[in-house]
Design a protein around this motif. Sequence first.
Motif, PDB file in Angstrom:
ATOM      1  N   TYR A 104     -66.898 -19.094 -15.967  1.00 23.04           N
ATOM      2  CA  TYR A 104     -67.259 -19.859 -17.159  1.00 23.04           C
ATOM      3  C   TYR A 104     -66.655 -21.263 -17.174  1.00 23.04           C
ATOM      4  CZ  TYR A 104     -62.755 -18.298 -19.032  1.00 23.04           C
ATOM      5  OH  TYR A 104     -61.428 -18.041 -19.207  1.00 23.04           O
ATOM      6  N   ARG A 145     -60.327 -24.477 -14.315  1.00 27.14           N
ATOM      7  CA  ARG A 145     -59.034 -24.750 -14.950  1.00 27.14           C
ATOM      8  C   ARG A 145     -58.453 -23.491 -15.596  1.00 27.14           C
ATOM      9  NH1 ARG A 145     -56.543 -28.416 -19.545  1.00 27.14           N
ATOM     10  NH2 ARG A 145     -54.788 -29.144 -18.318  1.00 27.14           N
ATOM     11  N   LEU A 179     -54.476 -22.514 -15.778  1.00 28.71           N
ATOM     12  CA  LEU A 179     -53.772 -22.279 -17.047  1.00 28.71           C
ATOM     13  C   LEU A 179     -53.208 -20.857 -17.111  1.00 28.71           C
ATOM     14  CD1 LEU A 179     -56.272 -24.044 -19.498  1.00 28.71           C
ATOM     15  CD2 LEU A 179     -53.990 -24.838 -18.837  1.00 28.71           C
ATOM     16  N   CYS A 189     -64.959 -20.501 -24.954  1.00 33.79           N
ATOM     17  CA  CYS A 189     -63.845 -20.457 -23.999  1.00 33.79           C
ATOM     18  C   CYS A 189     -62.526 -20.212 -24.741  1.00 33.79           C
ATOM     19  CB  CYS A 189     -63.751 -21.742 -23.187  1.00 33.79           C
ATOM     20  SG  CYS A 189     -62.386 -21.669 -22.012  1.00 33.79           S
TER      21      CYS A 189
HETATM   22  S1  SF4 Z   1     -61.809 -25.357 -22.296  1.00 28.64           S
HETATM   23 FE1  SF4 Z   1     -62.291 -23.685 -20.885  1.00 28.64          FE
HETATM   24  S2  SF4 Z   1     -64.098 -24.374 -19.794  1.00 28.64           S
HETATM   25 FE2  SF4 Z   1     -63.148 -26.181 -20.679  1.00 28.64          FE
HETATM   26  S3  SF4 Z   1     -61.755 -26.993 -19.097  1.00 28.64           S
HETATM   27 FE3  SF4 Z   1     -60.573 -25.652 -20.421  1.00 28.64          FE
HETATM   28  S4  SF4 Z   1     -60.640 -23.690 -19.371  1.00 28.64           S
HETATM   29 FE4  SF4 Z   1     -62.310 -24.910 -18.531  1.00 28.64          FE
END
Ligand code: SF4
Length: 280
Positions: free
Chosen positions: A57, A62, A66, A273
């Motif tokens: 997704y 990222r 995270l 998200c």
């Molecule tokens: S909000 Fe979600 S989809 Fe957007 S960069 Fe951060 S982890 Fe990726």
Amino acid sequence: MVYFLSETEQKFLTLNLRPKIRQNPVPEELRGWNWHSPPLKPYYDVKLPMYIICSQYCPTRRDVYLTIVEKVRGEENFKIRLGKAVHSAISEAITKAKKGNFDSKPPEYGNDAIDKAVKLVWDYTMSFCRTAYLKVRAEQSYASDDDVVLTSIPFLVEHRMDGTLLGCSGIIAVDCYDYMRNIVFDVKVGDFNPNFRLYTTGYALVLESLYEIPVDIGCIVSVNFGDRMSVVKDIHYIDANLRSWWIEERDRKAEIVFNETDPGRAENCRDTCMFRSVCS
Ligand code: SF4
């Protein structure tokens, strides 16, 4: 039922998919039991959960950085809570059915929408298990009760596996493995997306790495809830392309974790998200 195949699905499997697989078998180097050689051999000494390898997704990945490097916990939204409750209900219903407790009641979560969905999927699962059990019981009157249960409800649910040979976590739980038809299942709450096939591919590779048996067929079960519940199955061949794609994803994400590189924010983030508040 969620994991029982309909007559049409069984015909598709026997007369279409399995013959095609026999004509175009998986290359040996892409079998999970070849975890010790490239391309399956993990390139980085990193162990990742299956959902991290398979999730698609976040366009920049990222979410991996995270979760694993920064140890950030995303915010659980309704969709995630619903998904967890449905998975747990299916697994618990099958476990109870295998013990002959067909009249057990579904768990409650204190949320009307979730409780309604859980009851729907629970009753659905339980009624199919009971029917399958009674059918085999009647047809095999000399079989032991164990034999009837093991053949009528042939599902290992939430089966725990060690995925470390393939660079996955030590505890991986596959939603369901049908050991009589040799099919690996993954349940998703929501509409079907072809990307979900990465999950069945990953589980099949881990099964192959541990038990050294070929697992060629996966099935994504997409469950949706409205006034009624709908269940749609995607039965697919876990072919060379899917296996190569899974390896690429694993190595790409392992590289992010190994180098502790923040890939940066994506441009088109989904509203759902879990990391919206972190990345905004
Ligand atoms: S909000 Fe979600 S989809 Fe957007 S960069 Fe951060 S982890 Fe990726």
